[in-house]
Design an enzyme around this catalytic site. Structure first.
Site, short mmCIF file in Angstrom:
data_model
loop_
_atom_site.label_atom_id
_atom_site.label_comp_id
_atom_site.label_asym_id
_atom_site.label_seq_id
_atom_site.Cartn_x
_atom_site.Cartn_y
_atom_site.Cartn_z
N ASP A 62 -5.55 -5.51 -17.48
CA ASP A 62 -4.57 -4.60 -18.11
C ASP A 62 -4.89 -4.22 -19.55
OD1 ASP A 62 -3.12 -4.84 -15.72
OD2 ASP A 62 -2.05 -6.59 -16.46
N HIS B 120 -0.27 0.03 -13.61
CA HIS B 120 0.48 -1.19 -13.91
C HIS B 120 1.96 -0.84 -13.98
CE1 HIS B 120 0.98 -5.26 -15.34
NE2 HIS B 120 1.86 -4.79 -16.21
N GLU C 204 5.87 5.95 -10.07
CA GLU C 204 4.50 5.86 -9.56
C GLU C 204 4.23 6.96 -8.54
OE1 GLU C 204 3.50 1.15 -10.11
OE2 GLU C 204 4.34 1.73 -8.19
N GLY D 216 0.79 -1.23 0.00
CA GLY D 216 0.00 0.00 0.00
C GLY D 216 0.82 1.27 0.00
N SER D 217 2.07 1.21 -0.47
CA SER D 217 2.86 2.45 -0.46
C SER D 217 2.29 3.48 -1.43
CB SER D 217 4.35 2.17 -0.74
OG SER D 217 4.56 1.80 -2.08
#
Ligand code: GAR
Length: 189
Positions: free
Chosen positions: A146, A105, A175, A13-14
């Site tokens: 995806d 992704h 991200e 969950g970062s």
């Protein structure tokens, strides 16, 4: 009234934490809740620290009931964000939230996507294939893993000798940098 996000995560969950921090003092958008299909996932600990409700739904309940959609509707969620969430989104939820579910992704789709392609599996495959770059893809979610419409991509270089762990670090950095801003743009679209 603020637009409301739900973040779904199966593991650490970062990204969920990074997104919550980004929007913590935002005027128009808030992270209202987290959901996980894993009881012991680290995201529950992050949620406590962040003071964000984190709901646990076992896989069977997630897949075979309307409970999750019901909760998301009751909580007036505008956007569902998958951040390391490993279950396929069931038909009933896709129908209940059209164009309102996005996923990140950890590679450049359409390469290295599909069933079983998640987390370190992706980075190992990218290195094994001798790719010179990898990156992130944010996309809308449809009934196939995806394959939904791509919203955003960013790339990083893979240097000779880079290990899957090196690639994972570079991808995570992308991200953290981009995902919250992409979410903000999607909600303002
Ligand atoms: C992220 O790198 C995300 O892109 C990936 O899982 C990681 C979760 O990390 N998602 C997938 O592989 C989905 N196919 P986090 O739990 O630390 O945010």
């Amino acid at each position: 009234m603020k637009k409301r996000i739900a973040v779904l995560a199966s593991g650490s969950g970062s990204n969920a934490e990074n997104i919550a921090n980004y929007f913590s003092n935002h005027e128009l958008i808030e992270v209202s809740l987290f959901i996980s299909n894993k009881k012991d996932a680290f995201i529950h600990r992050r949620a406590e620290k962040l003071n964000i409700p984190c709901y646990y739904f076992p896989t069977k309940q997630f897949n075979e009931t309307d409970d999750v959609s019901g909760l998301l509707k009751k909580e007036r969620i505008d956007l569902i964000v998958l951040a390391g969430f490993l279950l396929k989104i069931p038909e009933n939820m896709l129908r209940a939230f059209p164009d309102a579910i996005i996923n990140i992704h950890p590679a450049l789709l359409p390469k290295f996507g599909g069933k079983g392609m998640y987390g370190d599996h992706v980075h190992r495959a990218v290195v094994a294939a001798g790719e010179e770059q990898s990156g992130i893809t944010v996309h809308y979610v449809n009934e196939n893993y995806d394959e939904g419409k791509i919203i955003f991509q960013a790339t990083c270089e893979i240097l000779p000798g880079d290990t899957p762990e090196d690639v994972a670090r570079k991808v995570h950095a992308l991200e953290y940098k981009h995902f919250p801003c992409v979410i903000e743009k999607v909600l303002n679209a």
